[in-house]
Design a protein around this motif. Structure first.
Motif, PDB file in Angstrom:
ATOM      1  N   ASP A  88     -46.582  -5.297  37.036  1.00 32.25           N
ATOM      2  CA  ASP A  88     -46.180  -6.453  37.831  1.00 32.25           C
ATOM      3  C   ASP A  88     -44.972  -6.064  38.677  1.00 32.25           C
ATOM      4  O   ASP A  88     -43.977  -5.563  38.146  1.00 32.25           O
ATOM      5  CB  ASP A  88     -45.805  -7.641  36.930  1.00 32.25           C
ATOM      6  N   PHE A  89     -45.027  -6.313  39.978  1.00 30.03           N
ATOM      7  CA  PHE A  89     -43.866  -6.019  40.800  1.00 30.03           C
ATOM      8  C   PHE A  89     -43.763  -7.037  41.934  1.00 30.03           C
ATOM      9  O   PHE A  89     -44.750  -7.668  42.318  1.00 30.03           O
ATOM     10  CB  PHE A  89     -43.909  -4.591  41.349  1.00 30.03           C
ATOM     11  N   ALA A  90     -42.543  -7.200  42.439  1.00 32.70           N
ATOM     12  CA  ALA A  90     -42.303  -8.178  43.492  1.00 32.70           C
ATOM     13  C   ALA A  90     -41.268  -7.647  44.466  1.00 32.70           C
ATOM     14  O   ALA A  90     -40.293  -7.004  44.071  1.00 32.70           O
ATOM     15  CB  ALA A  90     -41.832  -9.500  42.892  1.00 32.70           C
ATOM     16  N   LEU A  91     -41.495  -7.914  45.750  1.00 33.88           N
ATOM     17  CA  LEU A  91     -40.564  -7.577  46.812  1.00 33.88           C
ATOM     18  C   LEU A  91     -40.094  -8.880  47.453  1.00 33.88           C
ATOM     19  O   LEU A  91     -40.895  -9.796  47.643  1.00 33.88           O
ATOM     20  CB  LEU A  91     -41.235  -6.709  47.888  1.00 33.88           C
ATOM     21  N   PHE A  92     -38.812  -8.946  47.806  1.00 31.11           N
ATOM     22  CA  PHE A  92     -38.258 -10.159  48.385  1.00 31.11           C
ATOM     23  C   PHE A  92     -37.587  -9.841  49.721  1.00 31.11           C
ATOM     24  O   PHE A  92     -36.875  -8.848  49.852  1.00 31.11           O
ATOM     25  CB  PHE A  92     -37.226 -10.791  47.446  1.00 31.11           C
ATOM     26  N   SER A  93     -37.828 -10.708  50.692  1.00 32.88           N
ATOM     27  CA  SER A  93     -37.184 -10.578  51.990  1.00 32.88           C
ATOM     28  C   SER A  93     -37.327 -11.894  52.744  1.00 32.88           C
ATOM     29  O   SER A  93     -38.290 -12.637  52.531  1.00 32.88           O
ATOM     30  CB  SER A  93     -37.813  -9.439  52.812  1.00 32.88           C
ATOM     31  N   ASP A  94     -36.370 -12.171  53.649  1.00 34.10           N
ATOM     32  CA  ASP A  94     -36.479 -13.350  54.507  1.00 34.10           C
ATOM     33  C   ASP A  94     -37.356 -13.080  55.721  1.00 34.10           C
ATOM     34  O   ASP A  94     -37.656 -14.005  56.489  1.00 34.10           O
ATOM     35  CB  ASP A  94     -35.079 -13.778  54.981  1.00 34.10           C
ATOM     36  N   ASP A  95     -37.775 -11.824  55.885  1.00 36.85           N
ATOM     37  CA  ASP A  95     -38.594 -11.416  57.034  1.00 36.85           C
ATOM     38  C   ASP A  95     -40.035 -11.213  56.579  1.00 36.85           C
ATOM     39  O   ASP A  95     -40.362 -10.206  55.950  1.00 36.85           O
ATOM     40  CB  ASP A  95     -38.025 -10.121  57.631  1.00 36.85           C
ATOM     41  N   GLN A  96     -40.898 -12.165  56.912  1.00 37.17           N
ATOM     42  CA  GLN A  96     -42.288 -12.064  56.476  1.00 37.17           C
ATOM     43  C   GLN A  96     -42.993 -10.867  57.112  1.00 37.17           C
ATOM     44  O   GLN A  96     -43.823 -10.211  56.476  1.00 37.17           O
ATOM     45  CB  GLN A  96     -43.049 -13.346  56.820  1.00 37.17           C
ATOM     46  N   GLY A  97     -42.652 -10.567  58.375  1.00 41.66           N
ATOM     47  CA  GLY A  97     -43.252  -9.418  59.047  1.00 41.66           C
ATOM     48  C   GLY A  97     -42.914  -8.119  58.341  1.00 41.66           C
ATOM     49  O   GLY A  97     -43.766  -7.226  58.208  1.00 41.66           O
ATOM     50  N   PHE A  98     -41.670  -8.002  57.866  1.00 45.35           N
ATOM     51  CA  PHE A  98     -41.261  -6.813  57.122  1.00 45.35           C
ATOM     52  C   PHE A  98     -42.077  -6.664  55.847  1.00 45.35           C
ATOM     53  O   PHE A  98     -42.515  -5.566  55.497  1.00 45.35           O
ATOM     54  CB  PHE A  98     -39.770  -6.909  56.789  1.00 45.35           C
ATOM     55  N   LEU A  99     -42.286  -7.771  55.143  1.00 48.76           N
ATOM     56  CA  LEU A  99     -43.061  -7.723  53.895  1.00 48.76           C
ATOM     57  C   LEU A  99     -44.515  -7.345  54.159  1.00 48.76           C
ATOM     58  O   LEU A  99     -45.127  -6.621  53.371  1.00 48.76           O
ATOM     59  CB  LEU A  99     -42.980  -9.073  53.183  1.00 48.76           C
ATOM     60  N   ALA A 100     -45.066  -7.842  55.257  1.00 49.28           N
ATOM     61  CA  ALA A 100     -46.456  -7.509  55.596  1.00 49.28           C
ATOM     62  C   ALA A 100     -46.603  -6.013  55.867  1.00 49.28           C
ATOM     63  O   ALA A 100     -47.566  -5.378  55.415  1.00 49.28           O
ATOM     64  CB  ALA A 100     -46.899  -8.322  56.803  1.00 49.28           C
TER      65      ALA A 100
END
Length: 227
Positions: free
Chosen positions: A101-113
């Motif tokens: 299980d892993f999770a990434l967090f950011s306020d930039d949705q484009g960066f996460l994509a």
């Protein structure tokens, strides 16, 4: 995000190569190889990767036994490079992983994509794929599933900065398990010590979440008796 069936999916040839990057002692490597090679067969995972043919799945042995302490360790060794890739190459500031299980967090949705695409490409080198359903991008205000819990922003009845609930799927499974324990204890299939171990394990799991009311409701009418 999550890998589908991480322990059965671990490629043993790749695992040994990763181990050999850090460990050079022949005796230690012999022992590690013995542990890896003599693990029992796991459920088959049929995944094809670039360059594979229909025989690849038969030629490459995969899988570590779930529950073995060495399997937990080897899984973290297997994904150690992935952790470094996420933090150092993708430069993800907020990242957490527990086994598969892993999770990434950011306020930039484009960066996460873009990060998702990059990490999927990286995982191909480990012959792993992220779960097609459980790998999602969403706002944290909607809550997230992680390690069997539903984690939400703080609300009524929460004792911490976040609200942690037991997932509905896990709760349904637990109710079925409790009924089975009742039946097994009543029929003499299990003794008190085994029953107590199972109950203590479940209570320890619940203790990680805001479950005081849930526990009161679950155990209010729960009776274990012998026929």
């Amino acid at each position: 995000m999550r890998y589908p069936k991480i322990f059965p999916s671990i490629d043993l040839t790749i695992l040994k190569a990763i181990v050999r990057r850090k460990i050079k002692c022949p005796d230690t490597l012999w022992l590690i190889d013995c542990i890896i090679d003599h693990s029992n067969e796991q459920i088959p995972v049929h995944e094809l990767f670039p360059g594979d043919d229909l025989l690849t799945m038969l030629e490459r042995r995969r899988g570590l036994p779930i529950g073995n302490l060495t399997s937990q360790f080897f899984a973290n060794v297997y994904l150690n490079g992935f952790d470094h890739f996420v933090k150092e190459q993708l430069q993800v500031k907020k990242y957490v992983r527990y086994v598969d299980d892993f999770a990434l967090f950011s306020d930039d949705q484009g960066f996460l994509a873009k990060a998702r695409t990059a990490l999927e490409d990286y995982l191909v080198g480990l012959r792993l794929k992220v779960h097609p359903v459980k790998s999602q991008l969403f706002e944290t205000r909607h809550g997230a599933n992680f390690l069997g819990f539903r984690i939400l922003p703080k609300g009524e009845g929460c004792s911490k900065d976040v609200c942690i609930r037991v997932r509905s799927e896990n709760l349904r499974r637990a109710r079925r398990r409790l009924k089975q324990l009742q039946a097994d204890y009543a029929s003499g299939k299990i003794g008190f010590q085994e029953l107590d171990r199972s109950m203590q394990s479940w209570l320890a799991h619940l203790d990680h979440a805001d479950t005081w009311r849930l526990r009161q409701k679950l155990f209010a009418d729960l009776v274990f008796s012998r026929q």
